[in-house]
Design a protein around this motif. Sequence first.
Motif, short mmCIF file in Angstrom:
data_model
loop_
_atom_site.label_atom_id
_atom_site.label_comp_id
_atom_site.label_asym_id
_atom_site.label_seq_id
_atom_site.Cartn_x
_atom_site.Cartn_y
_atom_site.Cartn_z
N UNK B 66 0.91 -1.20 -0.09
CA UNK B 66 0.14 0.05 -0.04
C UNK B 66 1.04 1.15 -0.02
N UNK B 67 0.77 2.08 -0.98
CA UNK B 67 1.43 3.31 -1.11
C UNK B 67 0.52 4.61 -0.86
N UNK B 68 0.50 5.08 0.18
CA UNK B 68 -0.88 5.84 0.54
C UNK B 68 -0.46 7.42 -0.20
N UNK B 69 0.65 7.74 -0.54
CA UNK B 69 1.43 8.82 -1.06
C UNK B 69 0.71 8.71 -2.43
N UNK B 70 0.83 8.19 -3.26
CA UNK B 70 0.27 8.01 -4.65
C UNK B 70 -1.19 7.27 -4.42
N UNK B 71 -1.45 6.90 -3.75
CA UNK B 71 -2.88 6.03 -3.44
C UNK B 71 -3.04 5.07 -4.38
N UNK B 72 -2.17 4.08 -4.17
CA UNK B 72 -1.71 2.73 -5.13
C UNK B 72 -1.78 1.71 -4.32
N UNK B 73 -2.36 0.41 -4.73
CA UNK B 73 -2.02 -0.85 -3.77
C UNK B 73 -1.76 -1.71 -4.94
N UNK B 74 -0.90 -2.67 -4.58
CA UNK B 74 -0.67 -3.93 -5.54
C UNK B 74 -0.88 -5.27 -4.68
N UNK B 75 -1.02 -6.20 -5.34
CA UNK B 75 -0.96 -7.60 -5.26
C UNK B 75 0.04 -8.31 -5.98
N UNK B 76 0.97 -8.93 -5.11
CA UNK B 76 2.16 -9.83 -5.85
C UNK B 76 1.86 -11.22 -5.45
N UNK B 77 1.78 -12.16 -6.37
CA UNK B 77 1.73 -13.46 -6.15
C UNK B 77 2.91 -14.13 -6.67
N UNK B 78 3.67 -14.87 -5.74
CA UNK B 78 4.91 -15.25 -5.86
C UNK B 78 4.70 -16.85 -6.99
N UNK B 79 5.74 -16.99 -7.66
CA UNK B 79 5.65 -18.35 -8.29
C UNK B 79 4.09 -18.79 -8.57
N UNK B 80 3.74 -17.87 -9.87
CA UNK B 80 2.42 -17.91 -10.28
C UNK B 80 2.03 -19.51 -10.64
N UNK B 81 0.92 -19.92 -10.26
CA UNK B 81 0.65 -21.53 -10.74
C UNK B 81 -0.69 -21.50 -11.48
N UNK B 82 -0.91 -22.31 -12.34
CA UNK B 82 -2.19 -22.62 -13.26
C UNK B 82 -3.72 -22.20 -12.37
#
Lengths: 112, 111
Positions: B66-82
């Motif tokens: 969560x980056x409140x300064x630029x009002x942005x959030x992201x979801x990171x998924x490691x080692x993506x699977x089917x």
Amino acid sequence: NAGVTQTPKFRILKIGQSMTLQCTQDMNHNYMYWYRQDPGMGLKLIYYSVGAGITDKGEVPNGYNVSRSTTEDFPLRLELAAPSQTSVYFCASRPVSTDTQYFGPGTRLTVL
Amino acid sequence: GESVGLHLPTLSVQEGDNSIINCAYSNSASDYFIWYKQESGKGPQFIIDIRSNMDKRQGQRVTVLLNKTVKHLSLQIAATQPGDSAVYFCAENKGDYKLSFGAGTTVTVRA
């Protein structure tokens, strides 16, 4: 726990017909919600309830009605179905202690 | 009005790579955000959440930033699977017990 259950899974209605979408949760959650999801879109809130006997409108309430006579059940009523109500309908619930909502499997409604 | 939105409607990722799904929000007063995963024909499933007093939260193979300064959030998924192939939604707490959902990002995992 079964969680949030919805019936029916699928339904086709003719214009002007009425129906009730059923939603039941067995988690003793106070808050319950109805959403609709149009193709490729996010969820839009139709109605919600913070407890038995208390309901309120969401973003898109027109054409729908709800009631909440028990903690477990939160039926959604369509009185005069219109093609614009073709959508997938999701019911959700959450406890007082968290903001996280838990969703049912959805009802796919087509109005022809 | 203020709302939550996602940067890209689709994301294609190679199996085993990391995925990053982005979301921008405009309500600086929002204090709670959730990521949901929706598989075809199913209801949204909770993945992870974060409160505005945090910058990062980790779960099993997932991380929310969560980056409140630029009002942005992201979801990171490691080692993506089917099994990660799905539509991912971010949602913010609008107060009055309600959530506001973005339009979703469709993630497709290539074998």
